[in-house]
Write a protein that holds these residues in place. Structure first.
Motif, short mmCIF file in Angstrom:
data_model
loop_
_atom_site.label_atom_id
_atom_site.label_comp_id
_atom_site.label_asym_id
_atom_site.label_seq_id
_atom_site.Cartn_x
_atom_site.Cartn_y
_atom_site.Cartn_z
N PRO A 41 11.16 11.30 0.60
CA PRO A 41 10.07 10.35 0.88
C PRO A 41 9.99 9.23 -0.15
CG PRO A 41 9.33 12.59 1.28
CD PRO A 41 10.69 12.70 0.66
N GLY A 42 10.20 9.56 -1.42
CA GLY A 42 10.14 8.55 -2.47
C GLY A 42 11.24 7.52 -2.33
N GLU A 43 12.45 7.96 -2.00
CA GLU A 43 13.57 7.03 -1.82
C GLU A 43 13.36 6.14 -0.61
OE1 GLU A 43 17.02 9.90 -3.82
OE2 GLU A 43 16.93 9.61 -1.65
N ARG A 44 12.80 6.72 0.45
CA ARG A 44 12.54 5.91 1.65
C ARG A 44 11.48 4.85 1.37
NH1 ARG A 44 13.77 10.91 4.23
NH2 ARG A 44 11.62 11.66 4.20
N ARG A 45 10.51 5.16 0.55
CA ARG A 45 9.49 4.16 0.19
C ARG A 45 10.11 3.03 -0.62
NH1 ARG A 45 3.70 5.77 -1.83
NH2 ARG A 45 3.40 3.63 -1.08
N MET A 46 11.11 3.34 -1.44
CA MET A 46 11.79 2.29 -2.20
C MET A 46 12.53 1.34 -1.26
SD MET A 46 13.24 4.27 -5.57
CE MET A 46 13.80 2.74 -6.29
N VAL A 47 13.20 1.90 -0.26
CA VAL A 47 13.91 1.07 0.72
C VAL A 47 12.92 0.17 1.46
CG1 VAL A 47 15.29 1.07 2.83
CG2 VAL A 47 15.80 2.71 0.99
N ILE A 48 11.83 0.76 1.92
CA ILE A 48 10.84 0.02 2.70
C ILE A 48 10.17 -1.07 1.87
CG2 ILE A 48 8.62 0.23 3.90
CD1 ILE A 48 9.60 3.05 4.77
N ASN A 49 9.87 -0.76 0.61
CA ASN A 49 9.22 -1.77 -0.23
C ASN A 49 10.21 -2.86 -0.66
OD1 ASN A 49 6.21 -1.16 -1.26
ND2 ASN A 49 7.23 0.75 -0.72
N LYS A 371 11.30 3.17 -9.18
CA LYS A 371 10.43 4.27 -8.75
C LYS A 371 9.05 4.15 -9.38
CE LYS A 371 14.10 7.71 -8.04
NZ LYS A 371 14.65 9.01 -8.51
N GLU A 372 9.03 3.72 -10.64
CA GLU A 372 7.75 3.61 -11.34
C GLU A 372 6.83 2.59 -10.67
OE1 GLU A 372 10.63 5.60 -13.59
OE2 GLU A 372 10.74 3.54 -12.81
N GLU A 373 7.40 1.48 -10.19
CA GLU A 373 6.58 0.47 -9.51
C GLU A 373 5.98 1.04 -8.24
OE1 GLU A 373 7.06 -3.90 -7.35
OE2 GLU A 373 8.58 -3.22 -8.80
N ILE A 374 6.75 1.85 -7.50
CA ILE A 374 6.25 2.45 -6.27
C ILE A 374 5.12 3.42 -6.55
CG2 ILE A 374 6.86 3.86 -4.27
CD1 ILE A 374 8.06 1.09 -4.22
N GLN A 375 5.25 4.18 -7.64
CA GLN A 375 4.27 5.21 -7.97
C GLN A 375 3.00 4.63 -8.57
OE1 GLN A 375 6.56 7.67 -10.61
NE2 GLN A 375 7.73 8.64 -8.95
N GLU A 376 3.14 3.53 -9.33
CA GLU A 376 1.99 3.01 -10.06
C GLU A 376 1.34 1.80 -9.39
OE1 GLU A 376 3.46 2.10 -13.90
OE2 GLU A 376 4.09 4.18 -14.34
N GLY A 377 2.11 1.00 -8.69
CA GLY A 377 1.57 -0.23 -8.13
C GLY A 377 1.18 -0.09 -6.68
N GLU A 378 0.70 -1.22 -6.11
CA GLU A 378 0.36 -1.24 -4.68
C GLU A 378 1.66 -1.38 -3.89
OE1 GLU A 378 -2.22 -3.92 -1.51
OE2 GLU A 378 -2.38 -4.30 -3.65
N ALA A 379 1.89 -0.44 -2.99
CA ALA A 379 3.17 -0.40 -2.28
C ALA A 379 2.94 -0.02 -0.83
CB ALA A 379 4.12 0.60 -2.93
N TYR A 380 3.94 -0.35 0.02
CA TYR A 380 3.87 0.03 1.43
C TYR A 380 4.03 1.54 1.56
CZ TYR A 380 4.43 -4.88 2.76
OH TYR A 380 4.26 -6.24 2.94
#
Length: 380
Positions: A41-49, A371-380
């Protein structure tokens, strides 16, 4: 400025927008690989963002492409967008589905779950490039429509153009060569998506996967594109007499266009070299992450030439398979000289828009996605 100059100028503008749109389909290409590149799930969020930073540019370019066609060549707009109704509606619906999926997949109250919207992004990533490629292929293979300009005087039904069958454009998918080119654009989008993520995402787990997909998608794309290109250059093309406007078949028309307009052939060959250079260096060097730029520039150059040989040099850019004389050319489907002239001066602002896009792109990509940006910031 003569009327003929304005017609050719606006076909150049349309061609450039179309070429830029094909490059920007890297968003759809990357989305089609959400579950191939992202295993968690984390890797997919990186692709989407990663693609989420740029999807608005692709959508805006698609709308601008359609709007420019409407303003400069309204008969094409009414014939294709009005006649091939279902083909274009499916394309537009898939892009609307994309926008909704980005915004709502991780919103509170989403009882569908994020995976449903991720699947919708994959659907757009497949349907968008495939059908857009199929639609562009009809510039070389023709469509089933009839144009009767005398109908404009019919007070009850003043419809100039109509589709010759009840498929409303879906019959384009029954032509094997339209599918071949559509698939070529699809795998090109995946190639561009792999290169884009390689450059945009700073993650040593995802980058090797992007390189592998770059090689695979390049191989499939080259087979499909070269097959379509060789067949197109060797087949008879749709030409018209500049004096009478009569449409006729000319042997090897598109090959003749490349030879006659030899500067376009030079641009085409330079584009091919840039694409091959970017792909080979990306695959061979594990420290090279900027392949998206030579490949992207090369793609714009190649697609630009394909559009130009479809419309310049007395060529019917939208041939009719139902009635040859109904085929559309830049001469018989354009707006009035006054309209094209006014829009010419408006188009001089286009470089300003490109400069803004470049500035915004650079500001967004000042730092690679992590990964840190996805976890800490506003992300899709």
């Amino acid at each position: 400025m003569s009327y003929i100059f304005l017609q050719h100028y606006w076909w150049l503008v349309i061609s450039l927008l179309g070429a830029l749109l094909v490059f920007l389909l890297f968003v759809q290409g990357a989305n089609s690989m959400i579950f191939c590149i992202g295993k968690t799930p984390g890797e997919r969020r990186m692709v989407i963002n990663s693609t989420g930073r740029k999807w608005e540019i692709t959508f805006t370019t698609l709308v601008t492409f359609g709007g420019a066609f409407f303003a400069s060549f309204p008969l094409f707009y009414s014939t294709s967008f009005g006649g091939a109704y279902w083909l274009w509606m499916i394309i537009l619906f898939s892009f609307v589905l994309q926008a909704v999926s980005y915004e709502f997949q991780n919103k509170l109250g989403n009882f569908f779950g994020p995976r449903v919207f991720q699947v919708c992004l994959v659907i757009n990533g497949i349907i968008g490039p495939l059908l857009l490629g199929g639609a562009v292929a009809t510039f070389f293979d023709g469509s089933n429509f009839i144009v009767a300009k005398n109908n404009i005087t019919d007070g009850l039904q003043p419809v100039i153009s109509r589709w010759a069958n009840g498929s409303n454009g879906l019959d384009a998918l029954l032509d094997i060569w339209n599918l071949v080119f559509g698939l070529a654009v699809f795998f090109l989008a995946r190639l561009l998506g792999s290169l884009y993520m390689l450059n945009n995402i700073d993650d040593e787990t995802l980058r090797p996967r992007c390189r592998r997909h770059t090689l695979t998608n390049t191989a499939i794309f080259l087979v499909l594109f070269l097959t379509f290109l060789v067949r197109t250059l060797l087949k008879d093309g749709f030409a018209y007499d500049a004096t009478s406007g009569a449409i006729f078949m000319e042997p090897h028309k598109y090959f003749n266009n490349l030879i006659t307009m030899w500067p376009l052939l030079c641009i085409f060959l330079v584009g091919v070299v840039l694409v091959l250079f970017g792909v080979v260096k990306t695959v061979m060097s594990k420290t090279y992450y900027k392949g998206i730029w030579p490949v992207g520039i090369g793609v714009v150059m190649v697609v630009l030439v394909l559009f130009l040989i479809a419309g310049w040099n007395n060529t019917a850019y939208y041939p009719s398979n139902a009635d040859l004389q109904s085929s559309l050319t830049i001469a018989n489907s354009c707006s009035s000289k006054f309209t094209l002239n006014v829009m010419f001066y408006v188009s001089l602002l286009v470089p300003v828009v490109f400069a803004y896009i470049y500035y915004a792109w650079k500001q967004i990509d000042r730092q690679k996605l992590t990964k840190e940006e996805i976890q800490e910031g506003e992300a899709y």
